[in-house]
Design a protein around this motif. Sequence first.
Motif, PDB file in Angstrom:
ATOM      1  N   ILE A  15      11.845   2.029  -2.874  1.00  0.00           N
ATOM      2  CA  ILE A  15      10.953   0.870  -2.750  1.00  0.00           C
ATOM      3  C   ILE A  15      10.773   0.490  -1.286  1.00  0.00           C
ATOM      4  CG2 ILE A  15      10.745  -1.600  -3.245  1.00  0.00           C
ATOM      5  CD1 ILE A  15      12.053  -0.988  -5.985  1.00  0.00           C
ATOM      6  N   ALA A  16      11.856   0.474  -0.525  1.00  0.00           N
ATOM      7  CA  ALA A  16      11.767   0.096   0.890  1.00  0.00           C
ATOM      8  C   ALA A  16      10.886   1.080   1.665  1.00  0.00           C
ATOM      9  CB  ALA A  16      13.160   0.038   1.512  1.00  0.00           C
ATOM     10  N   CYS A  17      11.100   2.375   1.489  1.00  0.00           N
ATOM     11  CA  CYS A  17      10.291   3.364   2.218  1.00  0.00           C
ATOM     12  C   CYS A  17       8.839   3.337   1.765  1.00  0.00           C
ATOM     13  CB  CYS A  17      10.858   4.767   2.024  1.00  0.00           C
ATOM     14  SG  CYS A  17      12.212   5.142   3.123  1.00  0.00           S
ATOM     15  N   PHE A  18       8.620   3.186   0.457  1.00  0.00           N
ATOM     16  CA  PHE A  18       7.252   3.191  -0.045  1.00  0.00           C
ATOM     17  C   PHE A  18       6.478   1.981   0.453  1.00  0.00           C
ATOM     18  CE2 PHE A  18       3.918   2.597  -3.241  1.00  0.00           C
ATOM     19  CZ  PHE A  18       3.336   3.850  -3.186  1.00  0.00           C
ATOM     20  N   VAL A  19       7.120   0.812   0.414  1.00  0.00           N
ATOM     21  CA  VAL A  19       6.455  -0.408   0.902  1.00  0.00           C
ATOM     22  C   VAL A  19       6.179  -0.288   2.403  1.00  0.00           C
ATOM     23  CG1 VAL A  19       6.808  -2.883   1.312  1.00  0.00           C
ATOM     24  CG2 VAL A  19       7.294  -1.907  -0.929  1.00  0.00           C
ATOM     25  N   LEU A  20       7.135   0.239   3.163  1.00  0.00           N
ATOM     26  CA  LEU A  20       6.920   0.443   4.598  1.00  0.00           C
ATOM     27  C   LEU A  20       5.761   1.408   4.840  1.00  0.00           C
ATOM     28  CD1 LEU A  20       7.907  -0.103   7.505  1.00  0.00           C
ATOM     29  CD2 LEU A  20       9.397   1.892   7.237  1.00  0.00           C
ATOM     30  N   PHE A  60      -5.399  12.379   2.984  1.00  0.00           N
ATOM     31  CA  PHE A  60      -5.506  11.636   1.738  1.00  0.00           C
ATOM     32  C   PHE A  60      -5.757  12.571   0.563  1.00  0.00           C
ATOM     33  CE2 PHE A  60      -8.231   9.602  -1.428  1.00  0.00           C
ATOM     34  CZ  PHE A  60      -7.398   8.593  -1.852  1.00  0.00           C
ATOM     35  N   PHE A  61      -6.715  13.474   0.707  1.00  0.00           N
ATOM     36  CA  PHE A  61      -7.034  14.388  -0.383  1.00  0.00           C
ATOM     37  C   PHE A  61      -5.901  15.370  -0.668  1.00  0.00           C
ATOM     38  CE2 PHE A  61     -11.581  13.314   0.546  1.00  0.00           C
ATOM     39  CZ  PHE A  61     -11.816  12.679  -0.661  1.00  0.00           C
ATOM     40  N   ALA A  62      -5.212  15.818   0.358  1.00  0.00           N
ATOM     41  CA  ALA A  62      -4.103  16.742   0.141  1.00  0.00           C
ATOM     42  C   ALA A  62      -2.947  16.042  -0.584  1.00  0.00           C
ATOM     43  CB  ALA A  62      -3.631  17.323   1.469  1.00  0.00           C
ATOM     44  N   MET A  63      -2.712  14.774  -0.268  1.00  0.00           N
ATOM     45  CA  MET A  63      -1.641  14.048  -0.946  1.00  0.00           C
ATOM     46  C   MET A  63      -2.019  13.689  -2.378  1.00  0.00           C
ATOM     47  SD  MET A  63       0.098  11.711   1.974  1.00  0.00           S
ATOM     48  CE  MET A  63       1.326  11.124   0.846  1.00  0.00           C
ATOM     49  N   GLY A 116       2.548   6.182   7.986  1.00  0.00           N
ATOM     50  CA  GLY A 116       2.604   5.635   6.627  1.00  0.00           C
ATOM     51  C   GLY A 116       2.684   6.725   5.583  1.00  0.00           C
ATOM     52  N   ASN A 117       1.907   7.794   5.760  1.00  0.00           N
ATOM     53  CA  ASN A 117       1.960   8.907   4.817  1.00  0.00           C
ATOM     54  C   ASN A 117       3.304   9.617   4.856  1.00  0.00           C
ATOM     55  OD1 ASN A 117      -0.555   8.509   3.745  1.00  0.00           O
ATOM     56  ND2 ASN A 117      -1.563   9.994   5.040  1.00  0.00           N
ATOM     57  N   ILE A 118       3.841   9.819   6.049  1.00  0.00           N
ATOM     58  CA  ILE A 118       5.155  10.471   6.169  1.00  0.00           C
ATOM     59  C   ILE A 118       6.224   9.615   5.495  1.00  0.00           C
ATOM     60  CG2 ILE A 118       6.961  11.119   7.808  1.00  0.00           C
ATOM     61  CD1 ILE A 118       4.694  11.924   9.745  1.00  0.00           C
ATOM     62  N   THR A 119       6.190   8.313   5.716  1.00  0.00           N
ATOM     63  CA  THR A 119       7.174   7.416   5.125  1.00  0.00           C
ATOM     64  C   THR A 119       7.034   7.373   3.605  1.00  0.00           C
ATOM     65  OG1 THR A 119       7.069   6.096   7.132  1.00  0.00           O
ATOM     66  CG2 THR A 119       8.158   5.107   5.256  1.00  0.00           C
ATOM     67  N   SER A 120       5.808   7.399   3.104  1.00  0.00           N
ATOM     68  CA  SER A 120       5.603   7.402   1.654  1.00  0.00           C
ATOM     69  C   SER A 120       6.130   8.681   1.021  1.00  0.00           C
ATOM     70  CB  SER A 120       4.117   7.232   1.333  1.00  0.00           C
ATOM     71  OG  SER A 120       3.669   5.976   1.754  1.00  0.00           O
ATOM     72  N   VAL A 121       5.929   9.808   1.680  1.00  0.00           N
ATOM     73  CA  VAL A 121       6.465  11.068   1.165  1.00  0.00           C
ATOM     74  C   VAL A 121       7.991  11.039   1.205  1.00  0.00           C
ATOM     75  CG1 VAL A 121       6.654  13.536   1.635  1.00  0.00           C
ATOM     76  CG2 VAL A 121       4.429  12.454   1.660  1.00  0.00           C
ATOM     77  N   CYS A 122       8.541  10.494   2.271  1.00  0.00           N
ATOM     78  CA  CYS A 122      10.003  10.416   2.390  1.00  0.00           C
ATOM     79  C   CYS A 122      10.605   9.463   1.364  1.00  0.00           C
ATOM     80  CB  CYS A 122      10.405  10.001   3.793  1.00  0.00           C
ATOM     81  SG  CYS A 122      10.145  11.302   5.012  1.00  0.00           S
ATOM     82  N   SER A 123       9.819   8.539   0.847  1.00  0.00           N
ATOM     83  CA  SER A 123      10.366   7.606  -0.139  1.00  0.00           C
ATOM     84  C   SER A 123      10.791   8.335  -1.408  1.00  0.00           C
ATOM     85  CB  SER A 123       9.344   6.520  -0.468  1.00  0.00           C
ATOM     86  OG  SER A 123       8.248   7.057  -1.178  1.00  0.00           O
ATOM     87  N   THR A 124      10.100   9.383  -1.775  1.00  0.00           N
ATOM     88  CA  THR A 124      10.476  10.114  -2.990  1.00  0.00           C
ATOM     89  C   THR A 124      11.725  10.959  -2.778  1.00  0.00           C
ATOM     90  OG1 THR A 124       8.919  11.873  -2.451  1.00  0.00           O
ATOM     91  CG2 THR A 124       8.144  10.147  -3.929  1.00  0.00           C
ATOM     92  N   LEU A 125      12.138  11.147  -1.526  1.00  0.00           N
ATOM     93  CA  LEU A 125      13.407  11.828  -1.278  1.00  0.00           C
ATOM     94  C   LEU A 125      14.564  11.059  -1.899  1.00  0.00           C
ATOM     95  CD1 LEU A 125      13.038  12.831   2.483  1.00  0.00           C
ATOM     96  CD2 LEU A 125      13.018  14.373   0.537  1.00  0.00           C
ATOM     97  N   PHE A 126      14.457   9.743  -1.942  1.00  0.00           N
ATOM     98  CA  PHE A 126      15.519   8.935  -2.523  1.00  0.00           C
ATOM     99  C   PHE A 126      15.631   9.153  -4.024  1.00  0.00           C
ATOM    100  CE2 PHE A 126      14.863   6.533   1.388  1.00  0.00           C
ATOM    101  CZ  PHE A 126      16.167   6.320   1.771  1.00  0.00           C
ATOM    102  N   LEU A 127      14.506   9.332  -4.694  1.00  0.00           N
ATOM    103  CA  LEU A 127      14.554   9.493  -6.142  1.00  0.00           C
ATOM    104  C   LEU A 127      14.977  10.896  -6.556  1.00  0.00           C
ATOM    105  CD1 LEU A 127      11.364   7.569  -7.268  1.00  0.00           C
ATOM    106  CD2 LEU A 127      13.724   6.784  -7.240  1.00  0.00           C
ATOM    107  N   MET A 128      14.428  11.904  -5.907  1.00  0.00           N
ATOM    108  CA  MET A 128      14.691  13.282  -6.304  1.00  0.00           C
ATOM    109  C   MET A 128      15.829  13.926  -5.545  1.00  0.00           C
ATOM    110  SD  MET A 128      11.179  15.252  -6.752  1.00  0.00           S
ATOM    111  CE  MET A 128       9.758  14.332  -6.314  1.00  0.00           C
TER     112      MET A 128
END
Length: 139
Positions: free
Chosen positions: A40-45, A135-138, A74-86
């Motif tokens: 949540i913290a990484c995704f919100v950031l 955007f399209f690649a993500m 922002g895109n890098i941080t959003s991608v890194c947020s899923t590192l916490f879950l997986m």
Amino acid sequence: MDKLKKVLSGQDGNDDSNVLAERVSEATTLGWGTRVKGFIACFVLGVLCSVMGVIFLWIPGNGLTLFAVFYTFGNITSVCSTLFLMGPMKQLKKMVEPTRAIATAVMLLCLVLTLCSAFWWKNNGLAVLFCILQFFAMA
């Protein structure tokens, strides 16, 4: 000879190395609640950085450069947020699966090219184009 086979195959009877490996594993393993909080913290950031980038787009002068930097961060941080879950290894494995490998390569290439076009080439049109491709690649 048996001792050498055990050592080379990783089945050495030395318990100190196994205990150390278990301690390292336990110390680096996050609980589910911590993983969700980190996500949540990484995704919100990441979302905040992307929104700030869009706001900076309308600032005259260096606004487009700030947009490219904040949107990319922002895109890098959003991608890194899923590192916490997986977890990092599982995410990397999923990113290079045959169905996602091309999109991953395009996204990473566009991240780098966005920053190159904003800082070194000073080409605002290319920076916007690469942000759109990010955007399209993500997606």
